[in-house]
Design a protein around this motif. Structure first.
Motif, PDB file in Angstrom:
ATOM      1  N   ARG A  73       0.958  11.599   4.365  1.00 45.64           N
ATOM      2  CA  ARG A  73       0.136  10.468   4.806  1.00 45.64           C
ATOM      3  C   ARG A  73       1.010   9.335   5.326  1.00 45.64           C
ATOM      4  O   ARG A  73       0.596   8.552   6.178  1.00 45.64           O
ATOM      5  CB  ARG A  73      -0.762   9.989   3.666  1.00 45.64           C
ATOM      6  N   TRP A  74       2.213   9.205   4.793  1.00 48.68           N
ATOM      7  CA  TRP A  74       3.212   8.252   5.254  1.00 48.68           C
ATOM      8  C   TRP A  74       4.539   8.652   4.614  1.00 48.68           C
ATOM      9  O   TRP A  74       4.605   9.606   3.847  1.00 48.68           O
ATOM     10  CB  TRP A  74       2.841   6.808   4.871  1.00 48.68           C
ATOM     11  N   GLY A  75       5.630   7.963   4.974  1.00 49.82           N
ATOM     12  CA  GLY A  75       6.916   8.183   4.316  1.00 49.82           C
ATOM     13  C   GLY A  75       7.930   8.985   5.089  1.00 49.82           C
ATOM     14  O   GLY A  75       9.066   9.148   4.638  1.00 49.82           O
ATOM     15  N   CYS A  76       7.586   9.483   6.292  1.00 42.92           N
ATOM     16  CA  CYS A  76       8.494  10.374   7.023  1.00 42.92           C
ATOM     17  C   CYS A  76       9.608   9.633   7.763  1.00 42.92           C
ATOM     18  O   CYS A  76      10.582  10.266   8.177  1.00 42.92           O
ATOM     19  CB  CYS A  76       7.720  11.244   7.995  1.00 42.92           C
ATOM     20  N   GLU A 128      -0.402  -1.189  11.865  1.00 42.81           N
ATOM     21  CA  GLU A 128      -1.252  -2.361  12.092  1.00 42.81           C
ATOM     22  C   GLU A 128      -2.332  -2.530  11.033  1.00 42.81           C
ATOM     23  O   GLU A 128      -3.049  -3.530  11.031  1.00 42.81           O
ATOM     24  CB  GLU A 128      -1.905  -2.250  13.463  1.00 42.81           C
ATOM     25  N   GLY A 129      -2.467  -1.536  10.134  1.00 47.43           N
ATOM     26  CA  GLY A 129      -3.497  -1.615   9.100  1.00 47.43           C
ATOM     27  C   GLY A 129      -4.868  -1.232   9.592  1.00 47.43           C
ATOM     28  O   GLY A 129      -5.874  -1.587   8.972  1.00 47.43           O
ATOM     29  N   ARG A 130      -4.936  -0.455  10.698  1.00 52.25           N
ATOM     30  CA  ARG A 130      -6.220  -0.079  11.282  1.00 52.25           C
ATOM     31  C   ARG A 130      -6.532   1.397  11.122  1.00 52.25           C
ATOM     32  O   ARG A 130      -7.490   1.896  11.720  1.00 52.25           O
ATOM     33  CB  ARG A 130      -6.248  -0.454  12.777  1.00 52.25           C
ATOM     34  N   TYR A 131      -5.744   2.114  10.299  1.00 49.95           N
ATOM     35  CA  TYR A 131      -5.991   3.533  10.099  1.00 49.95           C
ATOM     36  C   TYR A 131      -6.953   3.731   8.939  1.00 49.95           C
ATOM     37  O   TYR A 131      -7.311   2.789   8.223  1.00 49.95           O
ATOM     38  CB  TYR A 131      -4.666   4.272   9.855  1.00 49.95           C
ATOM     39  N   GLN A 132      -7.365   5.006   8.719  1.00 52.10           N
ATOM     40  CA  GLN A 132      -8.346   5.299   7.668  1.00 52.10           C
ATOM     41  C   GLN A 132      -7.822   4.956   6.277  1.00 52.10           C
ATOM     42  O   GLN A 132      -8.594   4.658   5.379  1.00 52.10           O
ATOM     43  CB  GLN A 132      -8.743   6.782   7.710  1.00 52.10           C
ATOM     44  N   SER A 133      -6.487   5.047   6.097  1.00 54.20           N
ATOM     45  CA  SER A 133      -5.902   4.733   4.794  1.00 54.20           C
ATOM     46  C   SER A 133      -4.852   3.647   4.960  1.00 54.20           C
ATOM     47  O   SER A 133      -4.277   3.480   6.046  1.00 54.20           O
ATOM     48  CB  SER A 133      -5.270   5.981   4.170  1.00 54.20           C
ATOM     49  N   ARG A 134      -4.605   2.906   3.874  1.00 54.15           N
ATOM     50  CA  ARG A 134      -3.607   1.843   3.898  1.00 54.15           C
ATOM     51  C   ARG A 134      -2.617   2.074   2.765  1.00 54.15           C
ATOM     52  O   ARG A 134      -2.967   1.939   1.585  1.00 54.15           O
ATOM     53  CB  ARG A 134      -4.264   0.468   3.727  1.00 54.15           C
ATOM     54  N   PRO A 135      -1.367   2.395   3.092  1.00 53.80           N
ATOM     55  CA  PRO A 135      -0.372   2.562   2.028  1.00 53.80           C
ATOM     56  C   PRO A 135      -0.080   1.233   1.350  1.00 53.80           C
ATOM     57  O   PRO A 135      -0.227   0.163   1.954  1.00 53.80           O
ATOM     58  CB  PRO A 135       0.863   3.063   2.786  1.00 53.80           C
ATOM     59  N   PRO A 136       0.363   1.274   0.097  1.00 54.06           N
ATOM     60  CA  PRO A 136       0.808   0.033  -0.551  1.00 54.06           C
ATOM     61  C   PRO A 136       2.083  -0.469   0.115  1.00 54.06           C
ATOM     62  O   PRO A 136       2.973   0.309   0.450  1.00 54.06           O
ATOM     63  CB  PRO A 136       1.064   0.461  -2.007  1.00 54.06           C
ATOM     64  N   LEU A 137       2.151  -1.772   0.332  1.00 51.23           N
ATOM     65  CA  LEU A 137       3.318  -2.381   0.964  1.00 51.23           C
ATOM     66  C   LEU A 137       4.427  -2.637  -0.054  1.00 51.23           C
ATOM     67  O   LEU A 137       4.143  -2.935  -1.203  1.00 51.23           O
ATOM     68  CB  LEU A 137       2.901  -3.699   1.621  1.00 51.23           C
ATOM     69  N   PRO A 138       5.681  -2.567   0.386  1.00 49.73           N
ATOM     70  CA  PRO A 138       6.165  -2.072   1.669  1.00 49.73           C
ATOM     71  C   PRO A 138       6.198  -0.548   1.680  1.00 49.73           C
ATOM     72  O   PRO A 138       6.211   0.084   0.633  1.00 49.73           O
ATOM     73  CB  PRO A 138       7.586  -2.646   1.733  1.00 49.73           C
TER      74      PRO A 138
END
Length: 358
Positions: free
Chosen positions: A91-94, A49-59
């Motif tokens: 942080r993301w990607g799993c 939702e974009g409400r976390y401490q970090s924002r990955p680059p989209l997509p």
């Protein structure tokens, strides 16, 4: 490679199976992992939702905790080798078939420990262990109050605290969750309502809780301040209720209570400074201990619901309903039969650029 792709921040229903370019070859201190399962958490929803401490680059592919096998290692990696069974934090990607990530937060899994058993250990048990021991300095014989005791972190805290000799009092929202906490080692289990302070005091012979571990926030935290003993240490690790509590500072003052905020992500690279290399030795020692405890069944980590790759929205809805006991996962590889059937997601989308997890 196949992945769950978030093209824009918004509803979790928009994140569906699609294609991302393959994971990049590992840099000297990185490994590439073929992922079998990945965990689902409240943080996943916030990230989408974009409400976390970090924002990955989209997509990007969401997902912060995965289990699988190493398929490639960078030139400087010596702790791991291709073929190793591992769990990894990112942080993301799993939520993708393959992940390239720094080796510092990748942990080898003993051969006699199933991967699905190991999957909940890094985040749930890692958070509980470090919050209780590093931040609260919990001691054997103390009374420990665990809020949200039916969640992944909460059940882990109940198991760890009781295994280390604490008198554990669990608070959870349903009878099923309270029974799970009792089965995990809690001496008492109560609802986190307005009667909870009196129940905790009675269960501790009028003393109250020396340590409070809170992953819930909201009303439960506010009640727990009244259940805390003089000189207690309270540790806030999250707000699963959706509401940041109002802290009654007057009670903290007159009872000499220490209130600690605790973000396990600081130790595993989830802050802008990415401090994972600094904390890697201590975290790796903790993981080694927890894996050994799991092998000897001193703790019993478990994934209690598994969804297919098309079932992320259903998995998050189950978590948000607060009816799930323990840890939830999704299957990334298609060979594994899911335990919880769900409807299929939308057709795969167009391929997007590959990304390293940070």
């Amino acid at each position: 490679m196949r992945a769950l792709v978030c093209h824009r921040h918004g509803p979790v229903e928009d994140v569906v199976p699609g294609e991302l370019a393959d994971a990049p070859a590992p840099a000297p201190d990185e490994v590439t992992i073929a992922i079998e399962h990945a965990s689902v958490s409240h943080a996943t929803k916030l990230l989408i939702e974009g409400r976390y401490q970090s924002r990955p680059p989209l997509p990007f592919a969401p997902g912060t905790e995965a289990a699988g096998r190493v398929i490639a290692c960078g030139a400087k990696v010596t702790r791991l080798k291709p073929g190793d069974r591992v769990v990894a934090l990112a942080r993301w990607g799993c939520y993708a078939e393959r992940l390239t990530v720094p080796e510092y937060t990748v942990y080898p899994v003993p051969e006699d420990l199933p991967l699905l058993t190991a999957l909940p250990i890094p985040i749930s048990y890692g958070t509980a262990w470090t919050a209780l021991l590093w931040r609260a300095a919990m001691q054997p014989g103390e009374t420990v109050l665990v809020l949200g005791a039916g969640s992944g972190v909460g059940l882990a805290a109940v198991e760890i605290a009781s295994a280390l000799g604490a008198n554990v009092i669990a608070c959870a929202s349903t009878p099923e969750k309270r029974q799970a906490a009792l089965d995990a080692g809690a001496a008492h289990a109560f609802a986190a309502d307005a009667h909870m302070p009196q129940a905790v005091k009675a269960a501790s012979q009028g003393h109250g809780a020396d340590v409070v571990l809170d992953a819930v926030g909201g009303d439960a935290f506010e009640h727990s301040v009244r259940a805390a003993a003089a000189n207690a240490r309270m540790v806030s690790v999250g707000f699963a209720s959706g509401r940041i509590p109002d802290v009654p500072l007057n009670l903290l003052l007159v009872k000499n209570i220490a209130l600690h905020g605790f973000f396990f992500g600081r130790y595993i690279g989830w802050t802008p400074a990415d401090e994972r290399i600094v904390h890697a030795p201590a975290v790796q020692r903790t993981m080694s201990t927890l894996f050994d405890w799991a092998r000897r069944q001193r703790i019993r980590p478990a994934v209690t619901a598994i969804y297919p790759i098309t079932g992320l929205a259903a998995a998050l809805a189950a978590l948000e309903s607060r009816q799930v006991v323990g840890k939830v996962a999704i299957t990334i590889t298609t060979e594994t039969t899911p335990c919880v059937p769900t409807t299929s997601g939308a057709p795969p989308g167009r391929a997007a650029p590959a990304q390293r997890s940070m």
